[in-house]
Design a protein around this motif. Structure first.
Motif, mmCIF file in Angstrom:
data_model
loop_
_atom_site.group_PDB
_atom_site.id
_atom_site.type_symbol
_atom_site.label_atom_id
_atom_site.label_comp_id
_atom_site.label_asym_id
_atom_site.label_seq_id
_atom_site.Cartn_x
_atom_site.Cartn_y
_atom_site.Cartn_z
ATOM 1 N N SER A 53 -35.188 -19.537 -7.761
ATOM 2 C CA SER A 53 -36.550 -18.914 -8.142
ATOM 3 C C SER A 53 -37.495 -19.754 -8.566
ATOM 4 O O SER A 53 -36.919 -20.421 -9.615
ATOM 5 C CB SER A 53 -36.366 -17.413 -8.943
ATOM 6 N N ILE A 54 -38.493 -20.063 -7.903
ATOM 7 C CA ILE A 54 -39.268 -21.177 -8.430
ATOM 8 C C ILE A 54 -40.861 -20.570 -8.348
ATOM 9 O O ILE A 54 -40.930 -19.887 -7.439
ATOM 10 C CB ILE A 54 -39.173 -22.136 -7.403
ATOM 11 N N ALA A 55 -41.520 -20.718 -9.308
ATOM 12 C CA ALA A 55 -42.965 -20.567 -9.635
ATOM 13 C C ALA A 55 -43.968 -21.235 -8.783
ATOM 14 O O ALA A 55 -45.049 -21.480 -9.241
ATOM 15 C CB ALA A 55 -43.404 -20.383 -11.103
ATOM 16 N N LEU A 71 -34.919 -13.709 -11.706
ATOM 17 C CA LEU A 71 -33.596 -14.286 -11.786
ATOM 18 C C LEU A 71 -32.561 -13.457 -11.106
ATOM 19 O O LEU A 71 -31.755 -13.591 -10.524
ATOM 20 C CB LEU A 71 -33.131 -14.355 -12.960
ATOM 21 N N ARG A 72 -32.759 -12.080 -11.311
ATOM 22 C CA ARG A 72 -31.950 -10.922 -10.812
ATOM 23 C C ARG A 72 -32.129 -11.039 -9.187
ATOM 24 O O ARG A 72 -31.308 -10.956 -8.382
ATOM 25 C CB ARG A 72 -32.342 -9.514 -11.208
ATOM 26 N N GLY A 73 -33.230 -11.284 -8.822
ATOM 27 C CA GLY A 73 -33.623 -11.591 -7.406
ATOM 28 C C GLY A 73 -32.931 -12.621 -6.728
ATOM 29 O O GLY A 73 -32.282 -12.464 -5.433
ATOM 30 N N ALA A 74 -33.043 -13.927 -7.465
ATOM 31 C CA ALA A 74 -32.332 -14.977 -7.144
ATOM 32 C C ALA A 74 -30.676 -14.578 -6.906
ATOM 33 O O ALA A 74 -30.039 -15.192 -5.931
ATOM 34 C CB ALA A 74 -32.602 -16.057 -7.901
ATOM 35 N N LEU A 103 -38.871 -12.722 -5.271
ATOM 36 C CA LEU A 103 -37.657 -12.492 -5.641
ATOM 37 C C LEU A 103 -37.560 -11.092 -6.832
ATOM 38 O O LEU A 103 -36.800 -10.604 -6.687
ATOM 39 C CB LEU A 103 -36.941 -13.707 -6.211
ATOM 40 N N ALA A 104 -38.523 -11.202 -7.456
ATOM 41 C CA ALA A 104 -38.688 -10.231 -8.645
ATOM 42 C C ALA A 104 -38.869 -8.779 -7.600
ATOM 43 O O ALA A 104 -38.428 -7.779 -8.213
ATOM 44 C CB ALA A 104 -39.739 -10.302 -9.330
ATOM 45 N N ALA A 105 -39.710 -8.876 -6.522
ATOM 46 C CA ALA A 105 -39.986 -7.571 -5.793
ATOM 47 C C ALA A 105 -38.601 -7.270 -5.212
ATOM 48 O O ALA A 105 -38.394 -6.029 -4.990
ATOM 49 C CB ALA A 105 -41.152 -7.924 -4.752
ATOM 50 N N LEU A 106 -37.873 -8.127 -4.805
ATOM 51 C CA LEU A 106 -36.637 -7.844 -4.069
ATOM 52 C C LEU A 106 -35.716 -7.148 -4.955
ATOM 53 O O LEU A 106 -35.097 -6.212 -4.741
ATOM 54 C CB LEU A 106 -35.633 -9.318 -3.602
ATOM 55 N N ALA A 107 -35.604 -7.697 -6.150
ATOM 56 C CA ALA A 107 -34.731 -7.088 -7.267
ATOM 57 C C ALA A 107 -35.157 -5.523 -7.518
ATOM 58 O O ALA A 107 -34.388 -4.704 -7.718
ATOM 59 C CB ALA A 107 -34.562 -8.018 -8.506
ATOM 60 N N GLU A 108 -36.449 -5.545 -7.811
ATOM 61 C CA GLU A 108 -36.781 -4.041 -7.927
ATOM 62 C C GLU A 108 -36.579 -3.210 -6.747
ATOM 63 O O GLU A 108 -36.254 -2.019 -6.931
ATOM 64 C CB GLU A 108 -38.197 -3.945 -8.415
ATOM 65 N N HIS A 109 -36.671 -3.765 -5.627
ATOM 66 C CA HIS A 109 -36.339 -2.873 -4.399
ATOM 67 C C HIS A 109 -34.853 -2.579 -4.305
ATOM 68 O O HIS A 109 -34.595 -1.440 -3.905
ATOM 69 C CB HIS A 109 -36.850 -3.610 -3.206
ATOM 70 N N ARG A 110 -33.918 -3.570 -4.751
ATOM 71 C CA ARG A 110 -32.613 -3.291 -4.653
ATOM 72 C C ARG A 110 -31.994 -2.443 -5.832
ATOM 73 O O ARG A 110 -31.241 -1.718 -5.732
ATOM 74 C CB ARG A 110 -31.949 -4.589 -4.601
ATOM 75 N N ALA A 111 -32.478 -2.765 -7.257
ATOM 76 C CA ALA A 111 -31.607 -2.321 -8.085
ATOM 77 C C ALA A 111 -32.830 -1.613 -9.217
ATOM 78 O O ALA A 111 -32.252 -1.503 -10.394
ATOM 79 C CB ALA A 111 -30.899 -3.217 -8.798
#
Length: 368
Positions: free
Chosen positions: A149-151, A350-353, A196-204
């Motif tokens: 994950s990179i800003a 980080l959860r998304g990564a 990646l933060a959005a992906l993590a919120e979508h998954r978990a």
């Protein structure tokens, strides 16, 4: 040619079967072949052959016997193999380097943080990332995938960071693969931190089950992660959601609005996260107004264009409890809109990564 064409569907079917059984075993934690057949609908011989393959390559281990209650019948328990391998997630942003090693079930094996490097000092960032990779150890088995994950925006075609004028993370305009490729015997997958933060919120997280939602990140930079129809929208060049470049109300950009409101750093083109949090802790009216109005303008714009079912606030500033009620009040979009905090807090990117790395690792592990 005909033999290859006939064989291909069998290979694809075998890999799909193995992946389904691996995922189901990980989901249950411990299971038997009979239980796998019952839950997946696969025949007992199909499950037995697939489990044999998974054990053979170390992805599953036989870990004990289960009494079936029927005379002469004893089942064998299987679980994720002790040497099935691990994945590494890296988060690179203005707060430093955060690394997490986990097994293929997502269970953390090791974690470390390194402090921020001087703004704009790319060599220092590279050395910090390399030190983290050299230090962390995920345990037994091969390192299968690294998720980063990179800003900064990441081009979805080239997987390279996209240089934009005024980026709040100029030291992070390097290729993570070039940073660590010689240190890791595994694929390196890279995406923008907000995506990646959005992906993590979508998954978990709080957006689980939502087909369309927006994740608004407020930290050292500003960004929006967009899911539309269950698809993460990156844009043609990876620039979807770069809301810091939207026109400001009293400055050329939204990011400049925040800087003019006293929230910018003097030594870097980014928001001063520590100062913003201190002001919010004190319920400073000026800071609350500037931040709430900026975030509300973003939400008004997103709602008018894509009409998401849910908007989540994230990032170290966006998750502050004082901000959400003020944002809700400042929104002027006339249609229905639900705004909540993300469930994963500052751990979301980080959860998304990690999710990205695990998905790739499981898929490639069965493709043998």
């Amino acid at each position: 040619m005909n033999e290859v064409a006939r064989a291909l569907p069998q290979t694809v079917l075998r890999e799909a079967t193995d992946r389904r059984l691996l995922d189901e075993t990980i989901r249950q934690g411990r299971t038997t072949r009979a239980e796998l057949a019952d839950v997946t609908g696969y025949s007992r011989p199909t499950v037995s052959e697939a489990v044999r393959r998974l054990v053979e390559v170390g992805l599953l281990d036989a870990t004990g016997l289960k009494e079936t209650g029927r005379r002469g019948r004893v089942g064998t328990f299987y679980e994720l193999g002790a040497r099935s391998g691990w994945v590494l997630a890296l988060e690179l942003d203005q707060s430093g380097v955060h690394a997490r090693a986990a097994d293929l079930a997502g269970r953390t094996r090791a974690e470390l943080r390194r402090p921020p490097t001087p703004p704009g000092d790319a060599p220092a960032l590279v050395e910090s990332v390399r030190a983290a990779v050299r230090t962390i150890d995920g345990g037994a088995g091969p390192l299968r995938t690294v998720g980063v994950s990179i800003a900064n925006p990441v081009d979805p075609a080239t997987h390279q960071t996209v240089p934009l004028a005024g980026t709040p993370f100029p030291e992070g305009l390097l290729s993570p693969m070039e940073m660590i490729g010689d240190l890791v015997p595994a694929p390196v997958l890279v995406d923008n931190d907000v995506n990646l933060a959005a992906l993590a919120e979508h998954r978990a997280g709080r957006a689980a089950g939502e087909a369309s939602f927006a994740y608004v990140y407020v930290g050292a930079g500003l960004g929006v992660g967009l899911y539309i129809g269950d698809q993460l929208i990156r844009g043609a060049h990876g620039l979807a959601g770069e809301i810091g470049y939207l026109p400001g109300s009293s400055a050329p950009t939204l990011a400049a609005d925040l800087a003019a409101g006293g929230l910018g750093r003097s030594d870097a083109p980014s928001n001063d996260v520590a100062a913003a949090l201190a002001l919010l802790d004190r319920a400073d009216e000026t800071a609350l107004r500037v931040l709430a109005e900026a975030v509300a303008r973003v939400i008004n714009s997103v709602a008018a264009v894509v009409d998401p079912a849910l908007v989540l606030l994230g990032g170290p500033v966006g998750t502050h409890p004082a901000l959400l009620p003020r944002v809700r009040t400042a929104i002027s979009f006339p249609g229905p809109i639900r705004v909540e905090h993300g469930a994963l807090g500052t751990d979301a990117a980080l959860r998304g990564a990690l999710e990205l790395a695990i998905e790739h690792a499981r898929a490639t592990a069965v493709a043998v």
